[in-house]
Structure formats: C-alpha cells, structure tokens
Design an enzyme around this catalytic site. Structure first.
Site, PDB file in Angstrom:
ATOM      1  N   GLY A 143      35.167  34.291  23.123  1.00 48.22           N
ATOM      2  CA  GLY A 143      35.611  33.055  22.665  1.00 48.22           C
ATOM      3  C   GLY A 143      35.008  32.963  21.881  1.00 48.22           C
ATOM      4  N   LYS A 181      34.443  38.926  14.938  1.00 45.99           N
ATOM      5  CA  LYS A 181      33.227  37.947  16.376  1.00 45.99           C
ATOM      6  C   LYS A 181      31.807  36.887  15.408  1.00 45.99           C
ATOM      7  CE  LYS A 181      30.275  40.041  19.978  1.00 45.99           C
ATOM      8  NZ  LYS A 181      29.848  40.950  20.902  1.00 45.99           N
ATOM      9  N   ASP A 222      29.280  28.532  21.660  1.00 45.29           N
ATOM     10  CA  ASP A 222      29.666  27.726  20.425  1.00 45.29           C
ATOM     11  C   ASP A 222      30.194  28.068  19.581  1.00 45.29           C
ATOM     12  OD1 ASP A 222      28.087  29.308  19.688  1.00 45.29           O
ATOM     13  OD2 ASP A 222      25.895  28.711  19.169  1.00 45.29           O
ATOM     14  N   ARG A 239      34.484  43.650  13.166  1.00 38.55           N
ATOM     15  CA  ARG A 239      34.792  44.514  13.988  1.00 38.55           C
ATOM     16  C   ARG A 239      36.848  45.284  14.114  1.00 38.55           C
ATOM     17  NH1 ARG A 239      33.089  43.414  20.536  1.00 38.55           N
ATOM     18  NH2 ARG A 239      34.952  42.820  20.785  1.00 38.55           N
ATOM     19  N   ASP A 273      35.428  43.021  32.035  1.00 35.11           N
ATOM     20  CA  ASP A 273      35.864  41.694  30.698  1.00 35.11           C
ATOM     21  C   ASP A 273      35.240  43.295  29.705  1.00 35.11           C
ATOM     22  OD1 ASP A 273      33.915  40.993  31.848  1.00 35.11           O
ATOM     23  OD2 ASP A 273      33.456  39.554  29.681  1.00 35.11           O
ATOM     24  N   ASN A 274      34.215  43.764  29.802  1.00 30.40           N
ATOM     25  CA  ASN A 274      33.910  44.675  28.334  1.00 30.40           C
ATOM     26  C   ASN A 274      33.689  46.235  28.585  1.00 30.40           C
ATOM     27  OD1 ASN A 274      32.308  42.496  27.349  1.00 30.40           O
ATOM     28  ND2 ASN A 274      30.129  42.578  28.503  1.00 30.40           N
ATOM     29  N   ASP A 307      31.462  46.219  23.110  1.00 27.84           N
ATOM     30  CA  ASP A 307      30.705  45.024  23.324  1.00 27.84           C
ATOM     31  C   ASP A 307      29.169  45.037  23.758  1.00 27.84           C
ATOM     32  OD1 ASP A 307      33.435  43.057  22.981  1.00 27.84           O
ATOM     33  OD2 ASP A 307      32.930  41.771  25.075  1.00 27.84           O
TER      34      ASP A 307
HETATM   35  P1  AMP Z   1      29.649  38.515  26.412  1.00 24.61           P
HETATM   36  O1  AMP Z   1      29.251  38.865  28.140  1.00 24.61           O
HETATM   37  O2  AMP Z   1      28.913  38.823  25.244  1.00 24.61           O
HETATM   38  O3  AMP Z   1      30.582  40.121  26.298  1.00 24.61           O
HETATM   39  O4  AMP Z   1      30.849  37.684  26.893  1.00 24.61           O
HETATM   40  C1  AMP Z   1      31.265  37.087  28.237  1.00 24.61           C
HETATM   41  C2  AMP Z   1      32.143  36.056  27.738  1.00 24.61           C
HETATM   42  O5  AMP Z   1      31.649  35.197  26.803  1.00 24.61           O
HETATM   43  C3  AMP Z   1      33.409  36.630  26.148  1.00 24.61           C
HETATM   44  O6  AMP Z   1      34.512  35.530  26.772  1.00 24.61           O
HETATM   45  C4  AMP Z   1      32.881  36.067  25.819  1.00 24.61           C
HETATM   46  O7  AMP Z   1      33.834  35.655  24.399  1.00 24.61           O
HETATM   47  C5  AMP Z   1      32.147  34.451  25.824  1.00 24.61           C
HETATM   48  N1  AMP Z   1      30.925  34.237  25.149  1.00 24.61           N
HETATM   49  C6  AMP Z   1      29.464  35.058  24.810  1.00 24.61           C
HETATM   50  N2  AMP Z   1      29.095  33.903  24.076  1.00 24.61           N
HETATM   51  C7  AMP Z   1      29.916  33.302  23.262  1.00 24.61           C
HETATM   52  C8  AMP Z   1      29.459  32.170  22.591  1.00 24.61           C
HETATM   53  N3  AMP Z   1      28.497  32.096  21.852  1.00 24.61           N
HETATM   54  N4  AMP Z   1      30.464  31.764  22.326  1.00 24.61           N
HETATM   55  C9  AMP Z   1      31.862  31.128  23.140  1.00 24.61           C
HETATM   56  N5  AMP Z   1      32.010  32.130  23.956  1.00 24.61           N
HETATM   57  C10 AMP Z   1      30.998  33.572  24.107  1.00 24.61           C
HETATM   58 MG    MG Z   2      32.474  40.288  26.229  1.00 26.16          MG
END
Ligand code: AMP
Ligand code: MG
Length: 499
Positions: free
Chosen positions: A96, A117, A129, A180, A256-257, A266
């Site tokens: 994202g 990232k 965002d 990364r 997913d992590n 992550d």
């Molecule tokens: P994370 O818990 O940071 O590993 O993120 C979980 C999901 O949310 C992943 O698909 C990330 O890409 C998405 N994500 C986290 N933060 C953001 C952000 N600021 N903008 C867009 N997607 C995000």
């Molecule tokens: Mg993640």
C-alpha cells in the site's frame, strides 16, 4: 574475479516477479517526496549490490532514488497479497505504500529486491496515504542492521531519505523513503490471496516461482508443495527461536508480515526487552496481547497453519491426504523450535555439552530475572564474568537479583554444571561475549536518534547506532552509555502502530 562496481544507473536488473501474470501486482511508479535529503546510507548493503559507495556522495543520488522515472532496467510494481491480521482474514492488502523497483543480481548471481517504502499510493493503499514517516523508517533502518549484526535473517536497507513533506499520523510528521533490500518480499499472504480467491492456477504459478527462484533444491521433491511448506516451517521455527533468544518482540505478526524465506520483515512497533518480562507487549494497539513476546513461538505456528491451508490444493493426494501431510509438517514445528532454542540457550549460558539439566537451569534463571525485573541483555552479558571459584561471591551479578539467596542457589548449580564440562572461565567468557550482545537497539536509543533527526535534521545518532549495532558484541570505549538500561521514566515507551 574482479568486477566493476555499479552506479545507480548501471545496476543489473532482472525482474522475475514483474514477468509473472498481471494479477500478481500492479505497475506503479513512485511518487516523489518534497525536498528530500539523505539521512542514512549503508555501505555494507551497497557492497552486497556491488554498488559504488561513492554514489551516495553524488548530488544526483537522492534525486535518482526520489524519482518517478525508473532506474534503467527497473520495472516498478506494487505486489498483491492478503493476510490474517490479528487472527482475522483480510481479503486484500498488498504493497500500500511500497514499490518493488526490481531485482538486482549481485556478482555471486544472487538476487536482491529493491523495495522503496513510503513511495506513495498504490491500488492497495485502501484509505492510507502511501507514505512512511521519518520516525518509523529510522526504526526500520536501524533494526535491520541490529538483527543482521545479531546473525538473524532480516531485510536491510541501502538508504534512508528525509524530506520536507508533511505526513499526518497522530501528529504532523515528515515523510521519508526507505530503500529496503531483501532476497525476496514474498509473504505467507502472497499465497493466501490466491487461495481465498480460488485462483488455483495463480497459486500453483506462485509456488513454482518461489521454488524455482528461492528453493531450487526442492524442485525434484516428490511433492514440491509439501516440501516447500516443510522448509518454511523449519525456517519460521528457527527465526522465532532466534527472536526469543535475543529478546526481540516483532509486535505485528500478521501473516502478511511473515516472510516466506524466514526473514524478519516489516518492522513496526517492535521492541527489544529491557527488563525481562515474558508477557511484554510492544504494540500499543495490541489490546489482547496476541503478539506478546512469549506468544511469538505459538503465533509463528498459527501463521504457518494459515500458509499450510493456502498450499493444500497444491499438495499431492486427495484433500484428506493433503491435510494429513500439512498437519504432520505443522507438528514438526515444536521440535524445530525447541531444538534451536535449546541450542541457543546453551550458548548463551556458555555450555558446550548437552545435559538433561540444562533446560531447567535456563528456565530457573529466566524466572529469577523475571522476578527481579533484571535486564535481559545485560544480565546474560554479565554472566560471562561469572567466577566459578567456590569462594567467589559474584556480587555484581548477584546484585541484579532481588532474591539473592535464590540466586546463590542457582549460582551453585551453574558452577557445578560448568565445572562438570571442565569449562575454563576466561575461555567461556570469550565464547559467551560472542553470543550475548553488549549493544541492542533499545527503544530509548532509537528514540534519541529519531528526536535529533526530527528536530535538527541531525542524523549523526543514526550513524553511531548503525556502527555499534553492526558488531553488537564488541565493547567500544567511550560508548558505555549505549549499553545502559533505559533511564528512569523511559522504560515503558509505547510505540505507535501508525508508522
Ligand atoms: P503493516 O501493518 O504496516 O505491515 O501494513 C499492513 C497493510 O497496510 C499493508 O498492506 C500496508 O501496505 C498497508 N499500509 C500501512 N500503512 C499504509 C499507508 N500509510 N498507506 C497505505 N497503505 C498502508
Ligand atoms: Mg506489512
């Protein structure tokens, strides 16, 4: 063989993931940040890529990374995946806020994902965002180096860019970019997404790809999908054992992590233990303590059960047989974990032989540490100086414990145990000091680096920590403060999940 070092513009890309069908990703170029500047550069990672470290001094370096124009040979994409978050299936996640620029082949023929990232929105951003803030990218940058220094598989980073772009979390912060680097960004969720969408051809394609690219030794297995699952099971058990041994809490072990290659992936609200508290929860959004420190090994196995479920359609045999095989693999997890953990704990205690009483010796020490709130890292480090002479009081070590008598009893057992294998104190100490770190990435140290960078754009603390964490076993003069326990009032820094 001598090979010429590359510049950013001559990196040899070979983008195998971008050659997979369209449904695996979305093509997307990075969206640049305003007024970027270099906050950290990692010459060790440059060396991995055979990239000339002098590149970082060129004025164009930052602009080339912070650009919507792909590097020559790169084919930027956002990868699709899904996953189980806090136990619940979320049908679509994906990159994202990160973009896989492409895969660089190093002089040994190994491939490295370059993953940017914080590079702006993608089709998988949902309501986010697409940005990453300076605070969280500094933590991720440093922790990758810390884990690598501790010998734990991890993603790392080539560089970190700060910017003048405002990014809103609980407060206004500055946007940053982290470049990364990892052998692969495949996650358990990369498989789950195709399983739950019943896209079994894609699922098969992905497993074939993963095996071909990352586990070529499994290609001729009689049942490659089961062999893949077995390999990931082993690696994950080893990784969680390594986390437990160094006192690392990941904080967001959603599927997913979870890296298919068994890398630490992550970095979010992670934390290293200061005082030993087995129930330590580093993520302030984790209200139930699902990802508490001592639950990580169980969660690793639970996450593997999600991966196993997704791989079932590819396993040989009818559905009943496939499930049986997957369960048999999952049952191996505990033994793998226990064996890696026991070996590691023996090394931490400075034991060479294996004896039946070793497990209890370790558990009882941990219990004393937990009762006393003794510092996890520093107590193990101090144990190297244990004097095995029967008259020795070992006062400096003893003072770390509340119940001194209980410690004395433990010390007697430890003395008998090391003497039983004819251990020499100085030789044992040297071994232990190569296993039990002197420096770890404590929250208050990371926080200090973040505050200097945020307030004064002073990135010097990042560099100091990077240097210390790269070799966390060697004590350096003048750096005593970096091995100290957190100051009063900073023991319980809560880390926000909004990164
Ligand atoms: P994370 O818990 O940071 O590993 O993120 C979980 C999901 O949310 C992943 O698909 C990330 O890409 C998405 N994500 C986290 N933060 C953001 C952000 N600021 N903008 C867009 N997607 C995000
Ligand atoms: Mg993640």
């Amino acid at each position: 063989m001598l090979s010429v070092m590359h510049t950013l513009n001559t990196l040899p890309f070979d983008n195998s993931y971008a050659r997979l069908p369209d449904g695996f990703y979305s093509r997307r170029v990075p969206r640049p940040l305003e007024n970027p500047r270099l906050a950290a550069f990692n010459p060790d990672v440059a060396a991995l890529l055979n990239l000339d470290p002098e590149e970082a001094r060129r004025p164009e370096f930052v602009a080339t990374i912070n650009s919507e124009h792909p590097l020559p040979g790169s084919e930027p994409i956002a990868m699709l995946y899904s996953g189980h978050q806090f136990g619940h299936y979320v049908p679509q996640l994906g990159d994202g806020r990160a973009i896989l620029l492409g895969e660089v082949i190093d002089p040994r023929g190994e491939r490295w994902d370059l993953h940017l990232k914080g590079a702006g929105e993608t089709p998988y951003s949902r309501s986010g965002d697409g940005r990453a803030v300076l605070r969280s990218t500094i933590r991720e940058y440093l922790c990758g180096e810390a884990m690598h220094g501790l010998g734990i598989p991890t993603t790392r980073a080539l560089c970190l860019l700060d910017s003048e772009e405002a990014v809103y979390r609980e407060n206004a912060e500055r946007g940053a970019l982290l470049l990364r680097v990892a052998p692969s960004h495949l996650r358990f969720g990369s498989f789950e997404v195709f399983y739950y969408r019943s896209q079994f051809q894609h699922l098969k394609r992905l497993a074939d790809y993963a095996i071909h690219q990352h586990f070529p030794q499994l290609q001729d297995a009689s049942d490659p999908a089961t062999a893949l699952f077995r390999e990931v099971n082993e690696r994950t058990a080893r990784l969680t054992a390594q986390w437990q041994l160094v006192g690392f809490a990941h904080g967001v072990m959603n599927t997913d992590n979870m890296s298919l290659l068994g890398l630490t992936l992550d970095y979010g609200p992670f934390g290293f233990l200061d005082a030993y508290n087995p129930g330590f929860v580093c993520n302030h959004s984790d209200h139930t303590g699902r990802y508490a420190f001592d639950r990580q090994p169980r969660i690793g196995q639970w996450n593997l059960s999600c991966l196993g479920q997704a791989l079932l359609p590819l396993m040989e045999g009818d559905p009943g047989e496939a499930a049986e095989k997957a369960n048999a693999v999952l049952e191996e997890y505990d033994d793998h974990f226990a064996s890696h953990y026991a070996t590691g704990m023996r090394q931490k205690l400075g034991l060479r032989d294996t004896r039946p009483e070793d497990g209890a010796l370790a558990t009882d020490l941990l219990k004393l540490m937990s009762d006393a709130g003794a510092d996890y890292t520093n107590t193990f480090r101090a144990l190297a100086d244990f004097d095995s002479h029967p008259e020795a009081g070992n006062d400096r070590l003893r003072d770390r414990f509340v119940d001194r008598e209980a410690f004395d009893n433990w010390g007697q057992r430890y003395r008998r145990r090391i003497q039983a294998e004819n251990s020499q104190d100085s030789e044992r100490a040297a071994r232990m000091n190569g296993i039990n770190a002197h420096y770890i990435l404590r929250n208050h140290l990371a926080q200090n680096a973040i505050e200097k960078a945020e307030q004064d754009r002073d990135y010097s603390e990042i560099e100091i920590l990077q240097t210390l964490l790269k070799d966390p076993f060697t004590e350096r003069s003048g750096m005593e403060a970096y091995a100290e326990e957190p100051p009063e009032g900073e023991q319980r820094l809560v880390v926000s999940c909004s990164s």
